[in-house]
Motif scaffolding. Structure first.
Motif, PDB file in Angstrom:
ATOM      1  N   LEU A   1       0.732  -1.037   0.128  1.00 20.46           N
ATOM      2  CA  LEU A   1       0.108   0.107  -0.136  1.00 20.46           C
ATOM      3  C   LEU A   1       0.894   1.101   0.011  1.00 20.46           C
ATOM      4  CD1 LEU A   1      -2.719  -1.086   2.651  1.00 20.46           C
ATOM      5  CD2 LEU A   1      -2.934  -1.101   0.154  1.00 20.46           C
ATOM      6  N   ALA A   2       2.054   1.243   0.829  1.00 22.65           N
ATOM      7  CA  ALA A   2       2.667   2.468   0.888  1.00 22.65           C
ATOM      8  C   ALA A   2       3.599   2.678  -0.436  1.00 22.65           C
ATOM      9  CB  ALA A   2       3.801   2.406   2.151  1.00 22.65           C
ATOM     10  N   ARG A   3       3.844   1.405  -0.945  1.00 28.65           N
ATOM     11  CA  ARG A   3       4.838   1.749  -2.403  1.00 28.65           C
ATOM     12  C   ARG A   3       3.790   2.299  -3.412  1.00 28.65           C
ATOM     13  NH1 ARG A   3       6.127  -3.283  -2.678  1.00 28.65           N
ATOM     14  NH2 ARG A   3       5.049  -3.786  -4.712  1.00 28.65           N
ATOM     15  N   LEU A   4       2.588   1.813  -3.329  1.00 29.22           N
ATOM     16  CA  LEU A   4       1.394   2.456  -4.321  1.00 29.22           C
ATOM     17  C   LEU A   4       0.937   3.865  -4.125  1.00 29.22           C
ATOM     18  CD1 LEU A   4      -0.556  -0.887  -4.855  1.00 29.22           C
ATOM     19  CD2 LEU A   4       1.247  -0.058  -6.333  1.00 29.22           C
ATOM     20  N   GLY A   5       1.448   4.418  -2.898  1.00 24.08           N
ATOM     21  CA  GLY A   5       0.896   5.557  -2.534  1.00 24.08           C
ATOM     22  C   GLY A   5      -0.485   5.556  -2.036  1.00 24.08           C
ATOM     23  N   LEU A   6      -0.999   4.418  -1.564  1.00 26.86           N
ATOM     24  CA  LEU A   6      -2.532   4.471  -1.203  1.00 26.86           C
ATOM     25  C   LEU A   6      -2.413   4.521   0.427  1.00 26.86           C
ATOM     26  CD1 LEU A   6      -3.536   1.378  -3.165  1.00 26.86           C
ATOM     27  CD2 LEU A   6      -3.721   3.806  -4.047  1.00 26.86           C
ATOM     28  N   PRO A   7      -3.298   5.408   0.928  1.00 31.17           N
ATOM     29  CA  PRO A   7      -3.205   5.477   2.609  1.00 31.17           C
ATOM     30  C   PRO A   7      -3.809   4.341   3.215  1.00 31.17           C
ATOM     31  CG  PRO A   7      -4.248   7.471   1.375  1.00 31.17           C
ATOM     32  CD  PRO A   7      -4.196   6.369   0.155  1.00 31.17           C
ATOM     33  N   GLY A   8      -2.859   3.663   3.967  1.00 31.90           N
ATOM     34  CA  GLY A   8      -3.392   2.406   4.912  1.00 31.90           C
ATOM     35  C   GLY A   8      -4.432   2.579   5.535  1.00 31.90           C
ATOM     36  N   GLU A   9      -4.727   3.790   5.963  1.00 33.00           N
ATOM     37  CA  GLU A   9      -6.234   4.120   6.934  1.00 33.00           C
ATOM     38  C   GLU A   9      -7.286   3.988   5.788  1.00 33.00           C
ATOM     39  OE1 GLU A   9      -4.445   8.233   5.887  1.00 33.00           O
ATOM     40  OE2 GLU A   9      -3.637   6.387   6.619  1.00 33.00           O
TER      41      GLU A   9
END
Length: 472
Positions: free
Chosen positions: A181-189
């Motif tokens: 998720l972090a690598r794709l730039g997607l907020p984990g929350e």
């Protein structure tokens, strides 16, 4: 006492109410259309789902609605609904047939624990992150379709392992891959916490109860994806139980008590209960037969008659891959057609070759499952495209498996209703086998060396023409 199942499908929403013994009491559905604002896009306003639910509920008898004590959810898999903190969508929902993210799959290099398709939540959300920063900023939650609907009814913001594991953003058990998720730039929350499919996920709000004609405060089960719900509703409850569904596409699902090993072209997902399942997904079943029927100017009755009265032509083959293929080839560029046509080839022979080609594509998927370690001598059979007895016999012969037709026209909605009953404590896991619907033996396989020879030729033909499908 009864239980309501909501099956939020791609093209329609279905409702089914079952009683305390698991018997269907009534059912209804409302259809809707997908939007395609640009080629390859597949979207819908989620409020259309809400209006369809209200309309469908109004068609159910008042007495049946009054007896409902819990609701379960089944939902189309892979798509995504971006919503704000209040549950309002910030853009149209993006659905599994959407191919706009096909060029973004490089973020999922092989080997992957499951095949990744452009219409899954992961690639679609990557497209959002790159192309729609305004949606990125406005969103609080990235929800699966059935989870958005449950929240709209007053339920908890959650998802279940069966849906999460099919997003391409989680491991096979459904746990979110925070590093990805972090690598794709997607907020984990954005991503809702996991809950069991049969866990209580809140209660029906007063506002939603008034809109649906139900009692406020009844239990809402977390729910599951439509494939595991259909398996549950069709009676799969033990290790090795298998289901073949034939609709627009085809799926073969085999239940497993332990996590299956990874195998190319196969999905291994969590089931709605504490099982796993292997799945072969074939894209071209009803869609290919319907196309051929149209090309040959047939009515269905005449198509079946001519196809199964015609002698099979040993030199005529049909590849049904009109929309690419998933299992076993993982080739979105695959295409189809006849080979071996002659001036004297009849329409009936061409239609027969189409039926055989579709059956062979299903056999290729089943072979992948068998090669992964499952035996599969018997398949439960469901789906509107599997009624004609001649077609069933061809399937049994081609698959080398006994077919048992399931007496359950609304399997996914029934499976969702069972989840509601589990969440309410009316049933427990040990009761599921007894809830299986009646299944009648529809066909048993016959030895057919000529058919086996044509299947071998089918596989050889695909291997020879596959290089043509690659981009130039």
């Amino acid at each position: 006492m009864s239980f309501l199942g909501i099956d939020l499908g791609t093209g329609s929403l279905k409702l089914a109410i079952i009683d305390e013994e698991g018997r269907e009491q009534c059912a209804t559905s409302v259809a809707y259309a997908i939007d395609t604002p640009q080629p390859g896009w597949a979207e819908i306003d989620p409020q259309i789902w809400w209006r369809a639910l209200c309309e469908a509920a109004a068609r159910l008898p008042d007495a049946q609605r009054g007896a409902v004590r819990a609701i379960g959810f089944s939902g189309q898999m892979h798509g995504i609904v971006l919503s704000d903190a209040h549950g309002e969508p910030v853009r149209p929902a993006m659905l599994w047939p959407d191919t706009r993210a096909v060029s973004l799959l490089d973020a999922w290099p092989d080997p992957q624990p499951n095949p990744v398709a452009p219409g899954m939540a992961g690639p679609l959300l990557r497209w959002i992150a790159l192309r729609e920063p305004q949606s990125l900023r406005a969103a609080r939650w990235a929800l699966q379709p059935k989870d958005w609907l449950r929240v709209r009814l007053g339920g908890a913001t959650a998802t279940d392992p069966s849906d999460a594991c099919a997003t391409a953003l989680a491991d096979p058990a459904g746990n979110w891959d925070r590093e990805l998720l972090a690598r794709l730039g997607l907020p984990g929350e954005w991503f809702a916490p996991l809950a069991l499919s049969y866990a209580a996920g809140g209660t029906l709000s007063g506002e939603a109860a008034r809109a649906l004609g139900l009692r406020a405060g009844i239990v809402l089960a977390t729910g599951a994806g439509d494939t595991p719900c259909a398996a549950l509703g069709s009676g799969l409850s033990r290790d090795g139980d298998a289901l073949l569904t034939t609709g627009t596409g085809g799926q073969i699902v085999v239940l497993a008590t332990q996590e299956p090993d990874a195998a190319r072209g196969l999905h291994r997902y969590r089931a709605a209960t504490d099982h796993w399942y292997r799945m072969a997904a074939m894209q071209n079943v009803g869609v290919a037969l319907e196309a051929v029927r149209g090309w040959l100017s047939y009515e269905w009755h005449d198509a079946y008659r001519d196809a199964f009265e015609a002698d099979a032509v040993s030199g005529l083959a049909f590849l049904p891959y009109l929309t690419g293929e998933r299992t076993p080839w993982l080739n979105p560029a695959a295409r189809g057609g006849w080979l071996g046509l002659a001036l004297g080839t009849s329409r009936g022979a061409m239609m027969r070759a189409a039926f055989e080609g579709v059956a062979f594509s299903l056999r290729a998927g089943l072979d992948a499952i068998r090669q992964s370690g499952a035996r599969v001598p018997v398949l439960r059979l469901a789906g509107g495209g599997s009624v004609d007895p001649r077609w069933r016999q061809l399937l049994a012969d081609a698959l080398d498996a006994e077919l048992h037709a399931v007496d359950c026209p609304n399997a996914a909605a029934r499976g969702a209703a069972i989840l509601g009953g589990l969440a309410a404590g009316h049933w427990h896991a040990g009761d599921l086998a007894a809830l299986a619907p009646t299944a009648t033996r529809a066909a048993e396989p016959h030895s057919n060396p000529a058919l086996a020879s044509r299947y071998a030729r089918f596989l050889d033909l695909y291997g020879r023409v596959e290089p043509w499908f690659a981009p130039s």
